[in-house]
Design a protein around this motif. Structure first.
Motif, mmCIF file in Angstrom:
data_model
loop_
_atom_site.group_PDB
_atom_site.id
_atom_site.type_symbol
_atom_site.label_atom_id
_atom_site.label_comp_id
_atom_site.label_asym_id
_atom_site.label_seq_id
_atom_site.Cartn_x
_atom_site.Cartn_y
_atom_site.Cartn_z
ATOM 1 N N GLY A 28 -14.757 -7.085 -4.102
ATOM 2 C CA GLY A 28 -14.564 -8.465 -3.701
ATOM 3 C C GLY A 28 -13.341 -9.120 -4.308
ATOM 4 N N THR A 29 -12.520 -8.346 -4.990
ATOM 5 C CA THR A 29 -11.287 -8.904 -5.545
ATOM 6 C C THR A 29 -10.376 -9.368 -4.409
ATOM 7 N N PRO A 30 -9.936 -10.612 -4.448
ATOM 8 C CA PRO A 30 -9.024 -11.086 -3.404
ATOM 9 C C PRO A 30 -7.801 -10.178 -3.295
ATOM 10 N N LEU A 31 -7.463 -9.851 -2.068
ATOM 11 C CA LEU A 31 -6.443 -8.830 -1.833
ATOM 12 C C LEU A 31 -5.549 -9.237 -0.671
ATOM 13 N N VAL A 32 -4.262 -8.995 -0.856
ATOM 14 C CA VAL A 32 -3.291 -9.276 0.201
ATOM 15 C C VAL A 32 -2.301 -8.132 0.240
ATOM 16 N N PHE A 33 -1.930 -7.705 1.433
ATOM 17 C CA PHE A 33 -0.893 -6.688 1.561
ATOM 18 C C PHE A 33 0.445 -7.376 1.790
ATOM 19 N N VAL A 34 1.480 -6.775 1.249
ATOM 20 C CA VAL A 34 2.805 -7.331 1.534
ATOM 21 C C VAL A 34 3.756 -6.190 1.858
ATOM 22 N N ASP A 35 4.678 -6.452 2.752
ATOM 23 C CA ASP A 35 5.696 -5.504 3.187
ATOM 24 C C ASP A 35 5.126 -4.420 4.090
ATOM 25 N N ARG A 36 4.159 -3.675 3.554
ATOM 26 C CA ARG A 36 3.514 -2.659 4.381
ATOM 27 C C ARG A 36 2.070 -3.079 4.622
ATOM 28 N N THR A 37 1.401 -2.370 5.510
ATOM 29 C CA THR A 37 0.004 -2.706 5.733
ATOM 30 C C THR A 37 -0.757 -1.463 6.150
ATOM 31 N N LEU A 38 -2.059 -1.536 6.051
ATOM 32 C CA LEU A 38 -2.921 -0.491 6.599
ATOM 33 C C LEU A 38 -3.681 -1.167 7.731
ATOM 34 N N PRO A 39 -3.259 -0.907 8.943
ATOM 35 C CA PRO A 39 -3.702 -1.727 10.070
ATOM 36 C C PRO A 39 -5.207 -1.760 10.251
ATOM 37 N N GLU A 40 -5.895 -0.681 9.948
ATOM 38 C CA GLU A 40 -7.317 -0.666 10.288
ATOM 39 C C GLU A 40 -8.165 -1.540 9.377
ATOM 40 N N PRO A 63 0.828 -1.205 0.000
ATOM 41 C CA PRO A 63 0.000 0.000 0.000
ATOM 42 C C PRO A 63 0.867 1.261 0.000
ATOM 43 N N GLN A 64 0.506 2.190 -0.849
ATOM 44 C CA GLN A 64 1.306 3.403 -0.968
ATOM 45 C C GLN A 64 0.840 4.449 0.017
ATOM 46 N N GLY A 65 1.759 5.286 0.390
ATOM 47 C CA GLY A 65 1.467 6.309 1.371
ATOM 48 C C GLY A 65 0.426 7.290 0.882
ATOM 49 N N LEU A 66 -0.385 7.718 1.798
ATOM 50 C CA LEU A 66 -1.338 8.764 1.515
ATOM 51 C C LEU A 66 -0.739 10.031 2.089
ATOM 52 N N ASP A 67 -0.942 11.128 1.414
ATOM 53 C CA ASP A 67 -0.251 12.353 1.799
ATOM 54 C C ASP A 67 -0.544 12.744 3.246
ATOM 55 N N GLU A 68 -1.794 13.113 3.495
ATOM 56 C CA GLU A 68 -2.098 13.587 4.851
ATOM 57 C C GLU A 68 -2.333 12.393 5.776
ATOM 58 N N ASP A 69 -3.355 11.637 5.419
ATOM 59 C CA ASP A 69 -3.756 10.564 6.321
ATOM 60 C C ASP A 69 -3.187 9.238 5.852
ATOM 61 N N ALA A 70 -2.000 8.963 6.296
ATOM 62 C CA ALA A 70 -1.293 7.799 5.783
ATOM 63 C C ALA A 70 -2.034 6.491 6.041
ATOM 64 N N ASP A 71 -2.911 6.511 6.990
ATOM 65 C CA ASP A 71 -3.521 5.243 7.363
ATOM 66 C C ASP A 71 -4.895 4.996 6.736
#
Lengths: 344, 344
Positions: free
Chosen positions: B146-158, B125-133
């Motif tokens: 509904g596309t199957p999705l997996v994060f790798v290396d970084r994550t968006l915790p919420e 996931p790429q950084g968001l300018d103001e609200d990174a999360d």
DNA sequence: TGCTTACGTGTAATCGATTCCATGGAATCG
DNA sequence: CGATTCCATGGAATCGATTACACGTAAGCA
């Protein structure tokens, strides 16, 4: 699932799917009223056109493919990045494939691309085991299919395919002249695999640069590697024990150079003192090295761009001329005068 | 053009297109006779199925997409290579996209993938300018689709998205303990951009490792870079003139390290004597450096594989647990005792 | 006013595969 | 031997867009 189709949009906008399609693909024959309505509804419903359906009918995929040897080699990742950026600017996606210097993997990738009906192909032709110059059967299929095709970096000379290559003759003559002026005569060459036209080009350019400077090329000072770090290390060890004790070495690519320099560091060889080093492919690590390494570099960004431009020409029915970029020699402190028969 | 369709094959084989399709896609209900005939004819005519048509009907593309930040960063190109190999082994193609740390480019790529109906997505996931999360609107669309999705290396915790990440806490504690044992107390940190969860993870792991070793973390010794070579160079220069004169430094990724080490070489700083250096991300160049640089490394091959495996689980309807890989610290000669207040 | 031209729109065909459904013949069983 | 099941097969619908064609209306011109 994203079940929003153009029919849903058309229904909600109160028009036919034909009109909706025309609006969404920018067809001129649409009224302002329906344009507004359709666009609003499409956005509202979160309509994402199905690329499969679109390209099935229109026979365009807005996708090109790039086949390289190895993404992990900075030379190719730079090239890939340039191609991707340029294609992106032209509204096309890029499929990046890895061949790992292997004809079979190349052919699998090509088959997949053929099946996906990409609009064009940019490829670094992979080596064939025995007959390096004969295109594989799959490549012949690609050509027969009429898919626009451009070679980059390497080429298969007998095919009349537009190509973007680099010539290192001039840069190497300059480099060898510099070495000669510093007193070097026994210059080794750590080369790449013969199946890659790039490796052959660099090797023959080295030979002719030696000749142009009146130096002998001794086959005993030529090492055949495979463009990877491990073979560079191997070449460095081979050179360490070499009876001819060369005083300078030219290395055919950056990973091999990094492998070789690691071995020499471990062996305590002082680069630029005991051994002068020139490598192909400038990467940041060469400037980090102490002393910094002289390089022969290519402008991969320009080459990548040129490849996309040439491909666009082919797609437009033109036959672009082969383009040859000129490599550049950059002298650095890894080059120094030969020492009066001191250490190793 | 490749005008050979399944109808041509069916006609030439004397069967219906339904039968031809069944044979070619390995459907069990086919007789040996028609199987033989169809296969021979298909090969003879050089039939290449049209992937668009196939996936339009079957809603499978056998394609996944991988979004990374930069192919030219060896960290990501290693990851890309691993993912691609693993996906290839599972019979899937991989679309590799570059986001250049930019949300907009990320979203464009995601839109293109959504439109192409890829079977799954692996993304850094790429950084968001103001609200990174906060996930971008496009990412919410992806999730909604509904596309199957997996994060790798970084994550968006919420978001409750399966993720593959690396934890460097243990390795950093070990590293800092080593530095402390060598007499270092003032340790600088050249960090990455705050919008990347990796950068935040490394930074906070550094802080907690310092605390765990009873050392103070001075905010004045933290430099915020952007994971690229130029910012590493900048950080190195900043450190050179630093009034606190740190004796050791931890660098958040390899390109920054290479940039920094180049500056220090130019400035004549002796690494491992005047300045001890540890960097994240082991690349070959770190072993080439004299002295070799201590690293904190991740097993990117395993992480890439795990990401594909997790994605396959998601595609199969399962919800794989988040996986955290443990980083490894490797001490090397770039670490040395502090000197009794000698040079710079 | 009458005729042509232009334009926006809808209907339906189309791209090339997969797949549901019906069918006919062979095999199986009581 | 008659009835049932099984299986390979072909016809036709389908996926979701684009686009050829026909049509009706409004504008342009004499």
């Amino acid at each position: 699932m994203n079940a929003v189709t153009i029919k849903d949009v058309a229904l909600a906008a109160g028009v036919s799917s034909a009109t909706a399609s025309r609006v969404l693909s920018g067809h001129p024959a649409t009224s302002a009223a329906s344009r507004e309505k359709v666009e609003a509804v499409a956005k509202d419903l979160g309509f994402v056109p199905n690329a499969q359906a679109r390209s099935l009918r229109s026979t365009k995929t807005d996708t090109i493919a790039l086949l390289i040897s190895d993404v992990r080699n900075p030379y190719f990742s730079d090239l890939a990045h340039a191609v991707e950026q340029q294609a992106h600017a032209a509204g096309m996606m890029t499929f990046i494939g890895n061949a790992n210097e292997d004809t079979e993997q190349q052919d699998q990738f090509l088959a997949a691309m053929l099946s996906r009906r990409v609009d064009g192909l940019i490829l670094v032709p992979q080596g064939l085991d025995e007959d390096a110059d004969r295109p594989s059967q799959m490549m012949q299929r690609i050509i027969a299919s009429g898919t626009p095709l451009v070679f980059v970096d390497r080429t298969l000379p007998e095919l009349r395919i537009p190509s973007i290559t680099a010539s290192s003759t001039g840069a190497l003559e300059e480099a060898i002249a510099r070495l000669k002026a510093l007193g070097h005569a026994k210059i080794a060459f750590l080369g790449g695999p013969d199946h890659a036209s790039t490796a052959r080009e660099r090797h023959s350019a080295f030979d002719s640069a030696m000749a142009a400077n009146g130096l002998d090329t001794d086959p005993a000072l030529h090492f055949a590697g495979d463009f990877r770090a491990a073979s560079g290390a191997e070449g460095a060890r081979w050179l360490l024990g070499h009876e001819l004790q060369p005083t300078a070495v030219v290395i055919a690519d950056a990973p091999m150079a990094i492998g070789a320099l690691t071995v020499w560091r471990e062996a305590g060889i002082r680069i630029g003192k005991q051994l002068s080093v020139i490598t192909f492919d400038e990467v940041d690590a060469m400037l980090m090295h102490d002393p910094p390494i002289a390089t022969i570099s290519h402008d991969l960004t320009s080459m990548g761009r040129a490849a996309v431009t040439a491909l666009q020409d082919v797609m437009a029915g033109k036959s672009p001329e082969p383009q040859e970029f000129i490599s550049r020699f950059t002298a650095r402190e890894s080059l120094a005068p030969t020492q009066p028969a001191t250490g190793a």
